[in-house]
Design a protein around this motif. Structure first.
Motif, PDB file in Angstrom:
ATOM      1  N   PRO A 129       0.844  -1.202   0.000  1.00 24.84           N
ATOM      2  CA  PRO A 129       0.000   0.000   0.000  1.00 24.84           C
ATOM      3  C   PRO A 129       0.874   1.245   0.000  1.00 24.84           C
ATOM      4  O   PRO A 129       1.836   1.328   0.775  1.00 24.84           O
ATOM      5  N   THR A 130       0.567   2.185  -0.859  1.00 24.97           N
ATOM      6  CA  THR A 130       1.475   3.313  -1.093  1.00 24.97           C
ATOM      7  C   THR A 130       0.785   4.656  -0.893  1.00 24.97           C
ATOM      8  O   THR A 130      -0.347   4.861  -1.322  1.00 24.97           O
ATOM      9  N   TRP A 131       1.508   5.567  -0.242  1.00 23.78           N
ATOM     10  CA  TRP A 131       1.110   6.964  -0.133  1.00 23.78           C
ATOM     11  C   TRP A 131       2.096   7.793  -0.952  1.00 23.78           C
ATOM     12  O   TRP A 131       3.310   7.582  -0.856  1.00 23.78           O
ATOM     13  N   ALA A 132       1.579   8.718  -1.727  1.00 20.87           N
ATOM     14  CA  ALA A 132       2.429   9.580  -2.550  1.00 20.87           C
ATOM     15  C   ALA A 132       2.285  11.029  -2.091  1.00 20.87           C
ATOM     16  O   ALA A 132       1.171  11.512  -1.871  1.00 20.87           O
ATOM     17  N   PHE A 133       3.414  11.701  -1.943  1.00 19.78           N
ATOM     18  CA  PHE A 133       3.433  13.122  -1.603  1.00 19.78           C
ATOM     19  C   PHE A 133       3.987  13.875  -2.809  1.00 19.78           C
ATOM     20  O   PHE A 133       5.142  13.656  -3.195  1.00 19.78           O
ATOM     21  N   VAL A 134       3.185  14.746  -3.393  1.00 16.11           N
ATOM     22  CA  VAL A 134       3.598  15.524  -4.558  1.00 16.11           C
ATOM     23  C   VAL A 134       3.996  16.920  -4.074  1.00 16.11           C
ATOM     24  O   VAL A 134       3.159  17.676  -3.556  1.00 16.11           O
ATOM     25  N   PHE A 135       5.285  17.258  -4.229  1.00 13.81           N
ATOM     26  CA  PHE A 135       5.803  18.557  -3.793  1.00 13.81           C
ATOM     27  C   PHE A 135       5.919  19.484  -4.995  1.00 13.81           C
ATOM     28  O   PHE A 135       6.448  19.103  -6.039  1.00 13.81           O
ATOM     29  N   MET A 145      -4.736  17.762  -7.033  1.00 12.00           N
ATOM     30  CA  MET A 145      -5.792  17.153  -6.241  1.00 12.00           C
ATOM     31  C   MET A 145      -7.092  17.947  -6.364  1.00 12.00           C
ATOM     32  O   MET A 145      -8.180  17.370  -6.463  1.00 12.00           O
ATOM     33  N   LYS A 146      -6.980  19.256  -6.388  1.00  8.84           N
ATOM     34  CA  LYS A 146      -8.165  20.104  -6.551  1.00  8.84           C
ATOM     35  C   LYS A 146      -8.793  19.877  -7.918  1.00  8.84           C
ATOM     36  O   LYS A 146     -10.023  19.785  -8.051  1.00  8.84           O
ATOM     37  N   ILE A 147      -7.940  19.798  -8.945  1.00  7.50           N
ATOM     38  CA  ILE A 147      -8.442  19.545 -10.299  1.00  7.50           C
ATOM     39  C   ILE A 147      -9.165  18.211 -10.354  1.00  7.50           C
ATOM     40  O   ILE A 147     -10.234  18.080 -10.969  1.00  7.50           O
ATOM     41  N   LEU A 148      -8.604  17.215  -9.696  1.00  2.04           N
ATOM     42  CA  LEU A 148      -9.211  15.879  -9.692  1.00  2.04           C
ATOM     43  C   LEU A 148     -10.558  15.901  -8.981  1.00  2.04           C
ATOM     44  O   LEU A 148     -11.525  15.276  -9.438  1.00  2.04           O
ATOM     45  N   ARG A 149     -10.626  16.619  -7.876  1.00  2.00           N
ATOM     46  CA  ARG A 149     -11.883  16.684  -7.124  1.00  2.00           C
ATOM     47  C   ARG A 149     -12.973  17.415  -7.898  1.00  2.00           C
ATOM     48  O   ARG A 149     -14.167  17.194  -7.669  1.00  2.00           O
ATOM     49  N   GLU A 150     -12.583  18.311  -8.799  1.00  2.00           N
ATOM     50  CA  GLU A 150     -13.564  19.010  -9.617  1.00  2.00           C
ATOM     51  C   GLU A 150     -14.166  18.102 -10.684  1.00  2.00           C
ATOM     52  O   GLU A 150     -15.217  18.408 -11.250  1.00  2.00           O
ATOM     53  N   ARG A 151     -13.482  16.991 -10.953  1.00  2.89           N
ATOM     54  CA  ARG A 151     -13.933  16.068 -11.999  1.00  2.89           C
ATOM     55  C   ARG A 151     -14.626  14.827 -11.450  1.00  2.89           C
ATOM     56  O   ARG A 151     -15.372  14.167 -12.163  1.00  2.89           O
ATOM     57  N   TYR A 152     -14.339  14.494 -10.184  1.00  2.00           N
ATOM     58  CA  TYR A 152     -14.925  13.295  -9.585  1.00  2.00           C
ATOM     59  C   TYR A 152     -15.481  13.634  -8.210  1.00  2.00           C
ATOM     60  O   TYR A 152     -14.924  14.445  -7.479  1.00  2.00           O
ATOM     61  N   SER A 153     -16.566  12.966  -7.858  1.00  3.67           N
ATOM     62  CA  SER A 153     -17.100  13.116  -6.510  1.00  3.67           C
ATOM     63  C   SER A 153     -16.198  12.367  -5.540  1.00  3.67           C
ATOM     64  O   SER A 153     -15.381  11.530  -5.929  1.00  3.67           O
ATOM     65  N   TYR A 155     -16.960  10.057  -3.747  1.00  2.00           N
ATOM     66  CA  TYR A 155     -17.283   8.636  -3.811  1.00  2.00           C
ATOM     67  C   TYR A 155     -16.349   7.898  -4.770  1.00  2.00           C
ATOM     68  O   TYR A 155     -15.957   6.760  -4.521  1.00  2.00           O
ATOM     69  N   PHE A 156     -15.977   8.565  -5.886  1.00  2.00           N
ATOM     70  CA  PHE A 156     -15.146   7.928  -6.901  1.00  2.00           C
ATOM     71  C   PHE A 156     -13.678   8.345  -6.833  1.00  2.00           C
ATOM     72  O   PHE A 156     -12.857   7.835  -7.587  1.00  2.00           O
ATOM     73  N   LEU A 157     -13.350   9.280  -5.944  1.00  2.00           N
ATOM     74  CA  LEU A 157     -11.997   9.828  -5.926  1.00  2.00           C
ATOM     75  C   LEU A 157     -10.954   8.755  -5.661  1.00  2.00           C
ATOM     76  O   LEU A 157      -9.910   8.701  -6.323  1.00  2.00           O
ATOM     77  N   SER A 158     -11.209   7.871  -4.705  1.00  2.00           N
ATOM     78  CA  SER A 158     -10.227   6.836  -4.388  1.00  2.00           C
ATOM     79  C   SER A 158     -10.037   5.876  -5.549  1.00  2.00           C
ATOM     80  O   SER A 158      -8.947   5.315  -5.727  1.00  2.00           O
ATOM     81  N   SER A 159     -11.076   5.679  -6.352  1.00  2.00           N
ATOM     82  CA  SER A 159     -10.955   4.806  -7.524  1.00  2.00           C
ATOM     83  C   SER A 159     -10.172   5.482  -8.636  1.00  2.00           C
ATOM     84  O   SER A 159      -9.506   4.822  -9.433  1.00  2.00           O
ATOM     85  N   ALA A 160     -10.244   6.813  -8.705  1.00  2.00           N
ATOM     86  CA  ALA A 160      -9.554   7.548  -9.763  1.00  2.00           C
ATOM     87  C   ALA A 160      -8.056   7.650  -9.506  1.00  2.00           C
ATOM     88  O   ALA A 160      -7.260   7.765 -10.442  1.00  2.00           O
ATOM     89  N   LEU A 161      -7.654   7.588  -8.228  1.00  2.00           N
ATOM     90  CA  LEU A 161      -6.248   7.727  -7.868  1.00  2.00           C
ATOM     91  C   LEU A 161      -5.539   6.378  -7.872  1.00  2.00           C
ATOM     92  O   LEU A 161      -6.143   5.365  -7.502  1.00  2.00           O
ATOM     93  N   GLN A 164      -3.064   6.514  -2.351  1.00  2.00           N
ATOM     94  CA  GLN A 164      -3.346   7.692  -1.535  1.00  2.00           C
ATOM     95  C   GLN A 164      -2.370   8.801  -1.906  1.00  2.00           C
ATOM     96  O   GLN A 164      -1.170   8.553  -2.044  1.00  2.00           O
ATOM     97  N   CYS A 165      -2.865  10.021  -2.066  1.00  2.00           N
ATOM     98  CA  CYS A 165      -2.011  11.136  -2.500  1.00  2.00           C
ATOM     99  C   CYS A 165      -2.243  12.362  -1.637  1.00  2.00           C
ATOM    100  O   CYS A 165      -3.364  12.626  -1.187  1.00  2.00           O
ATOM    101  N   SER A 166      -1.182  13.109  -1.447  1.00  2.00           N
ATOM    102  CA  SER A 166      -1.249  14.386  -0.754  1.00  2.00           C
ATOM    103  C   SER A 166      -0.418  15.393  -1.531  1.00  2.00           C
ATOM    104  O   SER A 166       0.718  15.092  -1.921  1.00  2.00           O
ATOM    105  N   PHE A 167      -0.973  16.566  -1.773  1.00  2.00           N
ATOM    106  CA  PHE A 167      -0.286  17.609  -2.541  1.00  2.00           C
ATOM    107  C   PHE A 167       0.243  18.676  -1.586  1.00  2.00           C
ATOM    108  O   PHE A 167      -0.485  19.177  -0.732  1.00  2.00           O
ATOM    109  N   ILE A 168       1.524  19.032  -1.755  1.00  2.00           N
ATOM    110  CA  ILE A 168       2.170  20.025  -0.895  1.00  2.00           C
ATOM    111  C   ILE A 168       2.738  21.147  -1.764  1.00  2.00           C
ATOM    112  O   ILE A 168       3.641  20.917  -2.578  1.00  2.00           O
TER     113      ILE A 168
END
Length: 249
Positions: A129-135, A145-153, A155-161, A164-168
């Motif tokens: 299981p992997t977590w990604a940090f995008v700097f 991440m904001k762009i992705l959330r504008e395209r998916y609810s 409910y589907f966000l975890s399937s689209a990624l 797990q991702c975090s943007f910094i």
């Protein structure tokens, strides 16, 4: 987007600095102060167990894309290991999630190449299981991440990624948190990246670390200053670099 020359330089600097587990650990702790989402993610990790995965998984060498992979133990005391990716961008990158997905898969190939048994009682599915940090430290605003959330609810966000991702946005990590960081190399490196495009603030911000910098072992201090100067040459003229070196030598 930055030009190709600066793209090569920023990657080499990021990879050089944060390939060291101590520096990457300090960077992640700074992220937790700036980003509540990252703080939540990091609760799952035992950062003291951070161990870098060799670069054999990477598609590029030191002068290419700045991606680093680590193994880390679960902070909850469970036996399964967790994978962690650190990726750096200095401009918007449309394929960032596809790239992260490729590297997440390659981490597992590395485990196999290292002679480890993929299917064990601690890792029954052969998956890490992997977590990604995008700097990001580019000039403009960008948040994939904001762009992705504008395209998916949600409910589907975890399937689209791919994981797990975090943007910094590195520019949002405060100067106060940097000066309070115990790791001066991480603090200075992060500050240089924060203000690479702002010459007026750069030198003033870096000079806050002068007394702590001078307490580093001479060889370590010399190497750090050399790497920071080389990185900044892609963005600043020689006069500013000379002034920086003169202030610290």
């Amino acid at each position: 987007m930055t030009n190709q020359k600066s793209h090569r330089s920023h990657d080499a600097f990021f990879r050089w600095l944060f390939a060291d587990e101590n520096h990457s650990r300090a960077l992640l702790k700074l992220c937790a102060k700036q980003n509540p989402e990252s703080a939540e993610f990091l609760n799952f990790f035992d950062l003291n167990s951070l161990e870098r995965i060799p670069d054999s998984y990477s598609e590029v060498d030191e002068t290419g894309e700045a991606d680093l992979a680590f193994r880390v133990k679960n902070a909850k005391g469970l036996p399964g290991l967790i994978g962690m990716l650190l990726a750096h961008k200095s401009g918007s990158y449309k394929s960032v999630f596809a790239q992260i997905s490729r590297y997440a898969d390659m981490v597992m190939e590395v485990q196999n190449d290292m002679g480890m048994e993929l299917y064990t009682k601690d890792n029954p599915y052969g998956l890490l299981p992997t977590w990604a940090f995008v700097f990001y430290n580019g000039k403009g605003s960008w948040d994939p991440m904001k762009i992705l959330r504008e395209r998916y609810s949600d409910y589907f966000l975890s399937s689209a990624l791919p994981c797990q991702c975090s943007f910094i946005d590195m520019k949002m990590i405060s100067d106060e948190d940097c000066t309070g960081c115990d790791d001066v190399a991480t603090a200075m490196g992060l500050t240089a990246m924060k203000y690479a495009f702002d010459r007026e603030k750069l030198l003033k911000a870096l000079l806050q670390f002068k007394s702590r910098f001078q307490k580093l072992p001479p060889a370590e201090a010399k190497d750090l200053l050399k790497k920071i100067s080389f990185y900044l040459k892609e963005f600043l003229d020689d006069k500013v670099i000379e002034e920086l070196n003169g202030a610290f030598v």
